[in-house]
Design a protein around this motif. Structure first.
Motif, PDB file in Angstrom:
ATOM      1  N   PRO A 114       0.818  -1.228   0.000  1.00 19.74           N
ATOM      2  CA  PRO A 114       0.000   0.000   0.000  1.00 19.74           C
ATOM      3  C   PRO A 114       0.845   1.268   0.000  1.00 19.74           C
ATOM      4  O   PRO A 114       0.497   2.242  -0.672  1.00 19.74           O
ATOM      5  CB  PRO A 114      -0.823  -0.142   1.282  1.00 19.74           C
ATOM      6  CG  PRO A 114      -0.931  -1.613   1.500  1.00 19.74           C
ATOM      7  CD  PRO A 114       0.375  -2.184   1.039  1.00 19.74           C
ATOM      8  N   GLU A 117       2.292   1.691  -3.498  1.00 15.08           N
ATOM      9  CA  GLU A 117       1.248   2.111  -4.440  1.00 15.08           C
ATOM     10  C   GLU A 117       0.921   3.585  -4.270  1.00 15.08           C
ATOM     11  O   GLU A 117       0.731   4.310  -5.257  1.00 15.08           O
ATOM     12  CB  GLU A 117      -0.005   1.262  -4.247  1.00 15.08           C
ATOM     13  CG  GLU A 117       0.126  -0.156  -4.765  1.00 15.08           C
ATOM     14  CD  GLU A 117      -1.177  -0.920  -4.656  1.00 15.08           C
ATOM     15  OE1 GLU A 117      -2.033  -0.512  -3.836  1.00 15.08           O
ATOM     16  OE2 GLU A 117      -1.359  -1.911  -5.401  1.00 15.08           O
ATOM     17  N   ALA A 118       0.860   4.048  -3.022  1.00 17.26           N
ATOM     18  CA  ALA A 118       0.532   5.451  -2.768  1.00 17.26           C
ATOM     19  C   ALA A 118       1.630   6.367  -3.292  1.00 17.26           C
ATOM     20  O   ALA A 118       1.356   7.394  -3.936  1.00 17.26           O
ATOM     21  CB  ALA A 118       0.320   5.675  -1.275  1.00 17.26           C
ATOM     22  N   ARG A 119       2.876   5.999  -3.019  1.00 17.86           N
ATOM     23  CA  ARG A 119       3.990   6.845  -3.472  1.00 17.86           C
ATOM     24  C   ARG A 119       4.162   6.784  -4.983  1.00 17.86           C
ATOM     25  O   ARG A 119       4.534   7.792  -5.609  1.00 17.86           O
ATOM     26  CB  ARG A 119       5.271   6.431  -2.751  1.00 17.86           C
ATOM     27  CG  ARG A 119       5.245   6.787  -1.270  1.00 17.86           C
ATOM     28  CD  ARG A 119       6.534   6.452  -0.554  1.00 17.86           C
ATOM     29  NE  ARG A 119       6.512   6.995   0.804  1.00 17.86           N
ATOM     30  CZ  ARG A 119       7.499   6.847   1.687  1.00 17.86           C
ATOM     31  NH1 ARG A 119       8.598   6.178   1.362  1.00 17.86           N
ATOM     32  NH2 ARG A 119       7.403   7.384   2.894  1.00 17.86           N
ATOM     33  N   ASN A 122       1.571   9.088  -6.458  1.00 14.87           N
ATOM     34  CA  ASN A 122       1.979  10.490  -6.344  1.00 14.87           C
ATOM     35  C   ASN A 122       3.002  10.848  -7.413  1.00 14.87           C
ATOM     36  O   ASN A 122       2.955  11.927  -8.018  1.00 14.87           O
ATOM     37  CB  ASN A 122       2.551  10.760  -4.959  1.00 14.87           C
ATOM     38  CG  ASN A 122       1.491  10.739  -3.871  1.00 14.87           C
ATOM     39  OD1 ASN A 122       0.308  10.954  -4.140  1.00 14.87           O
ATOM     40  ND2 ASN A 122       1.897  10.478  -2.639  1.00 14.87           N
ATOM     41  N   GLU A 255      10.478   8.681  -0.311  1.00 15.59           N
ATOM     42  CA  GLU A 255       9.436   9.165  -1.210  1.00 15.59           C
ATOM     43  C   GLU A 255      10.014   9.954  -2.374  1.00 15.59           C
ATOM     44  O   GLU A 255       9.407  10.041  -3.444  1.00 15.59           O
ATOM     45  CB  GLU A 255       8.446  10.035  -0.431  1.00 15.59           C
ATOM     46  CG  GLU A 255       7.224  10.440  -1.232  1.00 15.59           C
ATOM     47  CD  GLU A 255       6.197  11.148  -0.395  1.00 15.59           C
ATOM     48  OE1 GLU A 255       5.079  11.404  -0.892  1.00 15.59           O
ATOM     49  OE2 GLU A 255       6.492  11.453   0.782  1.00 15.59           O
TER      50      GLU A 255
END
Length: 320
Positions: A114, A117-119, A122, A255
């Motif tokens: 997760p 996937e989020a990074r 973005n 990130e």
């Protein structure tokens, strides 16, 4: 025909490893380079340069050269060992069903976490933002880059011949972002902020013996951004290659892994440029070899962050 009548197109296909170079007019969706230079080198000493200056420059050049060779050898040795152990004909290859597909980068890849996937989402959102010369935020970002690059110089207008000093093709930098998007400008700003000494040395080409016609700094930066996007397969849904999967691991730790990898790639490109004694006509060749070395280093075991890459040592030593 004079050099002013010649322009060399750098196509996306060139970055992807296909040898298709064209000399034709500029199109809206292309990445292109400025005017071509000569292939000879200026061996004459700079006026006012002392023997001590020359010796110091040669020592810095030799140090950078050997750092580049050492990191490249490590990556090549690791790749050779991986091929030896995991090839279909090897002992391990006979017993591990995935070994053959690993060698061709077509083995099943783990699903992103997760956080990954989020990074990744973005990052892809950043990739989708084109540079808009009429947008005030984008204009401010361009001005910020100038202030970081030349803190002691007056900020020029958004259209000025002075922008060429940074390596833009013409007086309007906004025309050079085709295919690179806003993220290529963000990459340059990140480089200038996080590694200011290395950024300044590359901007001013202060290391090593340079060609008469050098690669243009800013336009080279746009090409590096696009090369990384292609190499990491960021325009697809999920990673389909080992390199793409390894990049997700880097995102887990940082990130800003893409931006940090960009800085390493820029430093690596300049090291290869000097090692090859390259001139402008060889830019594509150097960019391709830079991509190849990055892919080898990202395939190494125990790489969990950009700082673990052998080539990061070149960037770190330049900045501290």
């Amino acid at each position: 025909m004079t050099s002013r009548t010649i322009r060399r197109r750098l196509h996306h296909r060139d970055v992807d490893g296909k040898r298709n170079e064209h000399f034709e007019s500029m199109e809206a969706d292309s990445l292109n380079e400025p005017l071509l230079g000569r292939n000879d080198y200026d061996d004459k000493p700079v006026e006012g340069e002392t023997l001590s200056d020359i010796l110091d420059d040669e020592r810095r050049k030799a140090q950078l050269h050997w750092m580049f060779i050492f990191s490249n050898l490590i990556a090549q040795w690791a790749q050779w060992l991986s091929n030896l152990l995991l090839s279909p004909g090897s002992l391990i290859g006979r017993f591990l069903p995935f070994a053959s597909s690993t060698h061709t980068n077509r083995f099943p890849l783990p699903s992103p976490s997760p956080l990954q996937e989020a990074r990744l989402a973005n990052l892809k959102q950043r990739l989708g933002v084109p540079f808009d010369g009429s947008c005030l935020e984008h204009q401010d970002a361009l001005k910020q880059l100038w202030r970081l690059a030349y803190p002691d110089r007056v900020l020029p207008g958004l259209k000025s011949e002075l922008w060429k000093d940074m390596g833009w093709q013409g007086p309007d930098p906004s025309t050079d972002f085709r295919g690179g998007g806003l993220i290529s400008l963000e990459n340059l700003i990140f480089f200038a902020k996080m590694y200011p000494e290395a950024f300044q040395k590359l901007l001013h080409k202060s290391d090593g013996k340079r060609a008469d016609w050098e690669y243009p700094f800013a336009v080279a930066g746009i090409n590096i951004s696009f090369m990384l996007i292609q190499m990491l397969d960021l325009q697809s849904g999920k990673p389909t290659t080992l390199v793409g999967s390894r990049f997700l691991d880097l995102l887990s730790e940082d990130e800003m892994a893409f931006d940090n990898l960009y800085c390493v790639a820029f430093q690596m490109l300049d090291a290869q440029w000097l090692a090859k004694r390259a001139s402008y006509m060889q830019f594509n060749e150097v960019l391709k070899s830079t991509r190849a070395q990055l892919e080898r280093e990202l395939a190494l075991e125990d790489i969990s962050s950009v700082k673990d890459l052998p080539a990061y040592n070149m960037l770190k030593k330049e900045s501290f």
